[in-house]
Design an enzyme around this catalytic site. Structure first.
Site: not given
Ligand code: BGC
Ligand code: NOJ
Length: 818
Positions: A489
């Site tokens: 993400d």
């Molecule tokens: C986090 C990710 C997460 C995303 C969701 C980010 O700030 O680092 O792990 O999946 O937010 O929007």
């Molecule tokens: C947490 C999110 O829930 C997941 O969808 C994503 O793949 C990982 N972070 C990595 O960014």
């Protein structure tokens, strides 16, 4: 250093001191009513949706840690000057002579002793009910009689947790309660559009009560020193606005050695719209619907019975797959705790944990599809329903809302869509469902797009659109365009954000026609392999051919532009420069494409997969797990986005992002390296890490999303426990690829890849209505290679156990060898 121990027999983790490095939590509830509970009774409850229907208040990120909970106070009425205390330690934190918290499957028991008064409180949510039970047993171990006051308290949340935490100008004036026959009813907004209320009551006669927070606590006091408890009697206050609470006071007299159980109930009740009030025309809650429920659950016999039902329920769930290997950490996680975590990720996706506030994120499309991969054998019918719910949030383009709210099941517009990996995960979850159950008819279910009536198509068509979505969005290297982000993400290649506070994911300011993802390419191939098998059954060779060609094309693109020489590249950015290449300054090698491309079979035949995995071992592996990429980004890169916003070693910037580690375990198993696969498994296995709980800091019984990487000063420290795709993927890696018990479309494949020193292991697996007792022997100490399989003593060809005509129990014996 440890803060407790595993009681495997009881299927509990036993915490032996209250001051764990972080609150170590557990989940209560299996169906619609849920709660989070810490080892000192902190946490909150909600009905279906942690944001929209929150019953009790919890203060995230507070000092002291873990503020707000299911708090009980005990007061020695014979010695009013001696301090009152909390038998669960919080919130008074009075020293206890003994303390023990047992987190079990769907329940938590906290037991303590102070000054000869033993208090044991079991918290759980019965099946089929929208309420929680706090079963408190007090025992007087003193040589003399004890006169005690018990105070049980909750602070009500005004339902919408987001509004509750922000909209004070309104909320300080809307709170309402009723107190009738010893029951405290919380009915804020019931007068207008709500048809639900909360209730809090107990099995004993109330000596006094409070429903107004200030009346109970006293001005400028906190939950650690309520004036009402100090005084030994409450004010019978009725809340008007401000902060409605429930505080109940019960007196008990205990002879030496005597014990007494008091039952407290906190629950949620809906009334039919036309029958909200009684008498009709008043503003008084109609209690006819709830009173029988209260009566039922206040009976001790009933409480024991429903607790046994809950234990049986879990016994059934865990019984779906049990393993017996030479490694205790494998057994304990697979047989107990990994399953417990799978249930939580299924129920909550990424919404409510100690690290997820319950208001930030609903159910993730990508997340929930992946969670199903580990969950589907536990409750196939629920998995099927979830798949259909998810598919109904898919858009006509084949894309998907990234998240939806569990209460409404509607796509979340704030986040929207455009995460270009999302739709492909639906193909994997549907394939896993069919492989587990053999129920191909799911493909015929009619499902709308974006929940719009009239748009229904069968699920198979949804999968076709998922695949087409990628094919419609190829970039300059013929690799899939990444969109807002793929699995990572935080790799935001189309969001050049320079203003603080902008969302990295939704502020898209590039047209998105250049930045590409090698990860999505690998995922696409994996999904297309499933589609080929599905299509062969359904639409015939010709359509399967389409997917074969698509794979061919995609593989060519990966080898042409996605291979860096020693590993797979990660992506191309908006100016067409590679990400995850030896030519980069930071972020030269990423874990994700090594995992997914090898899982898709790339490079296995020609040794490139091994080469990539050796690069992972050399550059990314640490004793605390495998890091996401190296080197971490040391500065903010406008063209890469959130990934470079974290200091190196944390989160997506090069932590051990546990979700991805099992991909490498699977890849190692696919190339036959069982020793390495299992070694990686152990590095992040929470039970294995229990002995370094002072470093790891999160719960030793569940996986965390991340463990700080080598570049972080806190290397080895875990964060974001419980709600992570790590749960499903580790379960898959160890059960399906290391132990090798793997559902396929035509049966159960048995193809282990284990550490060569293992002599044997056994597995009990419920599969398509059969109970299989599988024994695997490894006399020649190999990692892989099935030489013989018998079912009930009869040799079968190959390693696929087909069960079409079978039911009941069967013995499967498997021999490995060279
Ligand atoms: C986090 C990710 C997460 C995303 C969701 C980010 O700030 O680092 O792990 O999946 O937010 O929007
Ligand atoms: C947490 C999110 O829930 C997941 O969808 C994503 O793949 C990982 N972070 C990595 O960014």
């Amino acid at each position: 250093m440890q803060f407790g121990y595993f009681d495997d027999e009881a299927r509990e983790y036993v915490i032996t001191r209250p001051d764990t490095p972080l609150p170590w939590i557990n989940y209560l509830g299996c169906e619609d009513y849920f709660g989070i509970i810490s080892n000192t009774a902190g946490g909150y409850s909600f009905y279906k949706d942690a944001r929209l229907r929150r019953l009790t208040r919890y203060r995230y990120n507070n000092a002291p840690l873990d503020s707000g909970g299911r708090y009980i106070y005990l007061r020695d009425d014979d010695a009013p000057a001696s301090p009152f205390w909390s038998p669960t330690w919080q919130p008074t934190r009075t020293p206890l002579d003994e303390y023990e918290c047992r987190h079990g499957m769907g329940y938590t028991t906290i037991q303590s002793t102070r000054l000869g008064i033993k208090a044991n409180t079991r918290y759980f949510i019965p099946l089929g009910a929208n309420l929680e039970i706090w079963q408190l047993t007090l025992t007087n171990q003193r040589p003399e009689a004890a006169n005690l006051s018990i105070f049980a308290t909750v602070e009500f949340c005004l339902w919408d947790a987001m509004d509750d935490a922000t909209n004070f100008q309104r909320n300080y004036s809307v709170g309402e309660v009723e107190v009738v026959d010893g029951v405290i009813y919380h009915k804020t907004e019931y007068r207008e559009r709500r048809d639900h209320f909360a209730f809090f009551t107990c099995s004993e006669k109330l000596s006094s009560f409070d429903t107004d927070r200030e009346a109970f606590l006293g001005p400028y006091r906190g939950w650690e020193s309520p004036r009402g408890v100090e005084r030994g009697s409450l004010r019978n206050s009725i809340a008007h606005g401000w902060q409605p609470i429930g505080a109940m006071h019960v007196k008990v007299a205990l002879q030496p050695g005597e014990g007494r159980t008091v039952i407290f109930l906190l629950g949620y009740q809906e009334n039919p719209l036309g029958e909200k009030f009684d008498p009709p025309g008043t503003q008084t809650i109609n209690k006819h619907t709830v009173v029988p429920v209260i009566r039922r659950f206040l009976q001790p016999v009933e409480v024991s019975a429903v607790f046994n039902d809950l234990r049986e329920h879990w016994r059934g769930l865990l019984g779906k797959l049990q393993v017996h290997t030479p490694d205790i950490h494998t057994d304990r996680m697979v047989n107990i705790w990994n399953v417990c975590q799978l249930m939580s990720t299924f129920n909550f996706s990424r919404s409510a944990s100690y690290f997820e506030s319950g208001i930030g994120r609903g159910m993730g499309f990508r997340d929930s599809n992946q969670d199903l991969l580990g969950f589907v054998h536990l409750m196939p019918e629920q998995a099927r329903q979830r798949i259909l719910d998810l598919a109904a949030t898919q858009l006509p383009t084949g894309g998907a809302y990234h998240q939806y709210q569990p209460l409404t099941k509607r796509g979340n517009n704030e986040v929207g869509s455009g995460f270009n990996d999302d739709p492909l995960w639906l193909v994997l979850s549907v394939a896993a469902y069919i492989q587990e159950t053999g129920k191909w008819d799911i493909l015929d279910e009619l499902v709308p797009y974006d929940n719009a009536p009239g748009t229904e198509e069968n699920l198979y068509a949804h999968l076709q659109r998922s695949m087409q979505y990628t094919l419609d969005r190829l970039g300059p290297h013929d690799l899939p365009l990444i969109g807002r982000a793929d699995w990572n993400d935080c790799l935001n290649l189309n969001c050049f954000s320079s203003s603080p506070g902008q969302s990295f994911q939704t502020t898209t300011n590039k047209d998105g026609k250049v930045a590409e993802s090698v990860f999505i390419a690998g995922l696409f191939i994996l999904a297309a392999q499933m589609m080929i098998q599905i299509t062969l059954r359904r639409a015939g060779d010709q359509e399967a051919q389409v997917y074969c060609q698509a794979i061919d094309h995609m593989e060519k693109a990966v080898w042409a532009a996605g291979w860096d020489g020693n590993w797979f590249r990660r992506a191309y950015d908006d100016s067409g420069e590679p990400v995850g290449s030896s030519t980069c300054k930071d972020g030269q090698i990423f874990i994700e494409p090594q995992g997914i491309c090898i899982m898709a079979g790339l490079g296995i035949a020609d040794g490139k997969a091994r080469q990539a995995l050796d690069s992972v071992a050399e550059r990314l592996a640490t004793p605390h797990g495998i890091m996401l990429h190296q080197p971490g980004y040391t500065q903010y890169y406008l063209n890469l986005g959130e990934i470079s916003s974290y200091p190196p070693g944390y989160k997506e910037n090069g932590s051990v992002f546990c979700h991805t580690n099992p991909w490498i375990m699977i890849a190692e198993a696919m190339v036959g390296n069982g020793a390495r696969a299992h070694d990686y498994y152990l590095r992040i296995n929470p039970s294995r890490r229990e002995e370094i709980s002072d470093v790891h800091r999160c719960e030793p019984y569940v996986y965390a999303q991340m463990i700080a990487g080598r570049e972080a000063p806190t290397h080895g420290e875990a964060k974001n426990s419980w709600l992570t795709g790590t749960a499903a993927w580790n379960y898959l890696a160890v059960t399906q690829w290391i132990l090798g018990i793997r559902p396929e479309f035509d049966g159960l494949r048995i193809d282990p890849c284990i550490p060569p020193e293992w002599d044997d292991f056994s597995v009990e697996r419920i599969f398509r209505g059969c109970r299989l007792n599988i024994t695997v022997r490894n006399p020649q100490h190999v990692s892989r290679g099935v030489t013989r399989v018998t079912v009930d003593g009869v040799k079968i060809e190959g390693s696929l156990v087909k069960l079409e005509a079978l039911s009941g129990a069967h013995q499967v014996e498997v021999w490995l060898g060279g």
